[in-house]
Design an enzyme around this catalytic site. Structure first.
Site, PDB file in Angstrom:
ATOM      1  N   TYR A 179    -103.037   3.457  18.505  1.00  0.00           N
ATOM      2  CA  TYR A 179    -101.966   2.705  19.158  1.00  0.00           C
ATOM      3  C   TYR A 179    -100.736   3.581  19.335  1.00  0.00           C
ATOM      4  CZ  TYR A 179     -98.576  -1.000  20.112  1.00  0.00           C
ATOM      5  OH  TYR A 179     -97.601  -1.785  20.686  1.00  0.00           O
ATOM      6  N   SER A 186     -93.386   1.283  22.662  1.00  0.00           N
ATOM      7  CA  SER A 186     -93.139   0.607  21.392  1.00  0.00           C
ATOM      8  C   SER A 186     -92.503   1.580  20.424  1.00  0.00           C
ATOM      9  CB  SER A 186     -94.463   0.096  20.808  1.00  0.00           C
ATOM     10  OG  SER A 186     -94.315  -0.282  19.452  1.00  0.00           O
TER      11      SER A 186
END
Length: 334
Positions: free
Chosen positions: A192, A166
């Site tokens: 994350y 990501s």
């Protein structure tokens, strides 16, 4: 920053693929015939994973989709040809080993492994080993899965492993001193970001070690996809300001703009490009976006696109590899 590499490695720079943010997964596949190819897509029953599975299967590939609850996934994949559902929980080492063993016992080669499953901004939780859930699911589970499937990847002779990362990797790298938030305050976004940087570093190290065995590795930023199930833990505060939609449709991606929202089909395009594109023959170990190799950008870059230096650093990649072996107790049979 790693931008210029040895002759066997790939420059982290766009190759002018001819594709872009608006490209769909179907357009990437084009008229490629994937008959006889065996593919595993984790998370292949929802969001971009489902679209990845569908497009590859419709091009002729046999797609295996491991799911934590296969009975719930069955309805999502019911109309996809040549798709096999299996059981797998990436937070459970025994489940990973069981799935991999069943696949190896089938005797089939594995031409493509697309590690697409993941969780995002989850509240603090830990697996049975005490490992933080985002690091455990997004990285360690896929590290162990890839290691266990290594014999089948080598058997293919020309395999690709795609790690879905990501652009969130830009928020921070791997904290090697405390990857599981045992000694620092938990921050769901830092956790994350760490897991997504780990996805990129894993591709760097895996490609370095795997190319001699015919296995190449890539990492991917799919794009911003509002319909993705990966955001199920997000609160209203997390997503504010809300994305702008036009007549309930996703605002189209525009060439050169990394901040635009994508449809699910556009989001799956880079997964599929890295898995099947002839343009990547002989290449690997790079972070890709918008169906092209991404630009390497400075650590302090404010742009949404590009890959940050801590995610493509070969020394960090090897350090993560060693840490992952230690935490999982699993080694690749290289």
């Amino acid at each position: 920053m790693k931008t210029s590499l040895s002759n066997e490695e790939t420059l982290q720079a766009p190759i002018s693929s001819g594709f872009g943010p608006q490209t769909t997964a179907q357009e990437v596949v084009g008229d490629l015939d994937l008959t006889g190819k065996i593919v595993i897509v984790t998370g292949g029953y929802s969001g971009i994973g489902l679209e990845t599975s569908r497009v590859l299967a419709e091009a002729g590939a046999t797609v295996i989709v491991p799911a934590r609850t296969p009975e719930k996934a069955r309805a999502a994949v019911a109309n996809i040809p040549r798709l096999e559902l299996e059981a797998l929980d990436l937070m459970d080492p025994a489940s990973i080993d069981g799935f991999a063993q069943r696949f190896l016992e089938s005797g089939r080669p594995l031409h493509m492994l697309i590690n697409s499953a993941g969780i995002m901004a989850a509240p603090l939780s830990r697996d049975a080993r005490g490992y933080e859930s985002q690091f455990a699911t997004n990285h360690l589970g896929h590290f162990q899965l890839t290691a266990r499937l290594w014999p089948a990847l080598r058997q293919a002779g020309n395999a690709r492993v795609v790690s879905v990362s990501s652009r969130a990797h830009r928020m921070g790298g791997v904290d090697f001193s405390d990857p599981n938030f045992e000694h620092r305050e938990y921050d769901k976004w830092q956790a994350y970001a760490q897991s997504k940087s780990a996805n990129v570093l894993f591709a760097v190290a895996l490609d370095t070690k795997g190319r001699a065995h015919g296995v190449r590795a890539f990492s991917v930023h799919p794009g911003l996809i509002p319909s993705s199930d990966v955001g199920r833990f997000l609160t209203e505060e997390d997503v504010a300001p809300k994305p702008v939609l036009q007549n309930e449709q996703v605002k189209p991606a525009v060439e050169g703009k990394g901040e635009y929202l994508k449809s699910t089909s556009q989001g799956a395009s880079t997964n599929v490009w890295c898995a099947v594109s002839p343009q990547l023959e002989g290449l690997g170990g790079v972070y890709c976006e918008d169906a092209d190799i991404a630009e390497a950008v400075p650590a302090d870059s404010l742009q949404g696109t590009g890959v940050r230096p801590w995610a493509i650093n070969s020394e960090y990649a090897e350090q993560l590899w060693q840490l992952s072996e230690k935490l999982t107790g699993v080694k690749f049979d290289l």
